[in-house]
Design a protein around this motif. Sequence first.
Motif, mmCIF file in Angstrom:
data_model
loop_
_atom_site.group_PDB
_atom_site.id
_atom_site.type_symbol
_atom_site.label_atom_id
_atom_site.label_comp_id
_atom_site.label_asym_id
_atom_site.label_seq_id
_atom_site.Cartn_x
_atom_site.Cartn_y
_atom_site.Cartn_z
ATOM 1 N N THR A 93 -31.577 20.153 -40.385
ATOM 2 C CA THR A 93 -30.620 19.926 -41.495
ATOM 3 C C THR A 93 -30.138 21.506 -41.730
ATOM 4 N N ARG A 94 -30.752 22.165 -42.182
ATOM 5 C CA ARG A 94 -30.432 23.641 -42.590
ATOM 6 C C ARG A 94 -29.618 24.478 -41.456
ATOM 7 N N ASP A 95 -30.270 24.370 -40.275
ATOM 8 C CA ASP A 95 -29.740 24.971 -39.163
ATOM 9 C C ASP A 95 -28.283 24.412 -38.823
ATOM 10 N N ARG A 96 -28.241 23.227 -38.957
ATOM 11 C CA ARG A 96 -26.759 22.448 -38.476
ATOM 12 C C ARG A 96 -25.795 23.019 -39.658
ATOM 13 N N ILE A 97 -26.139 23.278 -40.996
ATOM 14 C CA ILE A 97 -25.513 23.859 -41.957
ATOM 15 C C ILE A 97 -24.825 25.264 -41.580
ATOM 16 N N MET A 98 -26.002 25.877 -41.335
ATOM 17 C CA MET A 98 -25.704 27.350 -40.963
ATOM 18 C C MET A 98 -24.692 27.478 -39.743
ATOM 19 N N VAL A 99 -24.707 26.870 -38.773
ATOM 20 C CA VAL A 99 -23.971 26.660 -37.924
ATOM 21 C C VAL A 99 -22.296 26.535 -38.340
ATOM 22 N N LYS B 237 -29.229 32.165 -38.953
ATOM 23 C CA LYS B 237 -29.718 31.271 -39.935
ATOM 24 C C LYS B 237 -29.891 31.810 -41.159
ATOM 25 N N GLY B 238 -29.213 32.991 -41.472
ATOM 26 C CA GLY B 238 -29.120 33.429 -42.793
ATOM 27 C C GLY B 238 -30.361 34.405 -43.329
ATOM 28 N N TYR B 239 -31.266 34.411 -42.414
ATOM 29 C CA TYR B 239 -32.389 35.241 -42.354
ATOM 30 C C TYR B 239 -32.114 36.675 -42.275
ATOM 31 N N ALA C 11 -19.603 34.220 -50.209
ATOM 32 C CA ALA C 11 -19.830 33.249 -51.014
ATOM 33 C C ALA C 11 -21.226 32.490 -50.811
ATOM 34 N N GLU C 12 -21.831 32.239 -49.579
ATOM 35 C CA GLU C 12 -23.061 31.708 -49.379
ATOM 36 C C GLU C 12 -23.998 32.631 -49.227
ATOM 37 N N HIS C 13 -24.070 33.806 -49.543
ATOM 38 C CA HIS C 13 -25.181 34.746 -49.644
ATOM 39 C C HIS C 13 -25.820 34.572 -51.044
ATOM 40 N N ARG C 14 -27.264 34.811 -51.150
ATOM 41 C CA ARG C 14 -28.110 35.148 -52.389
ATOM 42 C C ARG C 14 -27.871 36.149 -53.266
ATOM 43 N N PHE C 15 -26.970 36.440 -54.170
ATOM 44 C CA PHE C 15 -26.778 37.434 -54.969
ATOM 45 C C PHE C 15 -27.903 37.958 -55.623
ATOM 46 N N SER C 16 -29.074 37.198 -56.074
ATOM 47 C CA SER C 16 -30.269 37.470 -56.523
ATOM 48 C C SER C 16 -31.320 38.057 -55.850
ATOM 49 N N TYR C 17 -30.901 38.396 -54.513
ATOM 50 C CA TYR C 17 -31.841 38.883 -53.444
ATOM 51 C C TYR C 17 -31.318 40.582 -53.172
#
Length: 252
Positions: free
Chosen positions: A162-168, A183-185, A201-207
């Motif tokens: 599910t997650r991989d398909r979202i990232m694509v 895949k965002g790693y 907008a899809e990055h995690r700004f707390s990282y």
Amino acid sequence: MLLPPKTVTRREGGIYALERSLRRRGFLHVAGADEAGRGACAGPLVAAAAVLPDGKAGEIPGLTDSKLLTPLARDRIYDEVVKRALAYHVVVIEAAEVDRLGLQFCNLSALRRSLAALAVRPEYVLTDGFPVDGAGVPGLAVWKGDQVAACVAAASVLAKVTRDRIMVQLAEKYPEYGFELHKGYTTPEHSAALREHGPCAEHRFSYQNVAESERALDGREEHGRGTVGVASGDPARRRRRVGEDVSMEGVR
């Protein structure tokens, strides 16, 4: 919580042995839960839960930890899990929600929600690595659970595919970052894209790495090197607010 007393797990049962042992003790519906995306700095966190049927109907050839499978094998097993599972549920937590509430809170919450939403109520819960309280039934955290318990492995495949398909899909909106590949790693290529374009907008700004890339980009802008917006023409790098997460479920 540990296994019920006097439960015997036979090694020859392989990845199905633990669930068979629990069924012999009267726990007919055993659910597994797992997540994908904890370590990523972009994209959603995805949790899934699954209950497989007893006997041959619940034996899926090649089923194991999703990270050990090729993409083609994961897709095949995903389809088999969806077809064979007595019940399954997938919860998607957007990156902004991870920033707002924290990774650990979101992870446990998503796992609980995936279990609570199962159309077939489990009588026992198996999780990968750490316990998930609040399920309302006995449970066991299993070290490398996605390699030793079939229902956990099934949940692992559901979550990762599910997650991989979202990232694509996100890669089509933000082609600068190569989401379809990593895949965002955090990889060298992803880090280089962050340095060049800043976060989207899809990055995690707390990282930390994302926050640093944003500060670096802001610094370049302040020094008059031009204004760099979000990839794909978004009007601002700061992400939108998100509402409820997306979920999917199935039952047989």
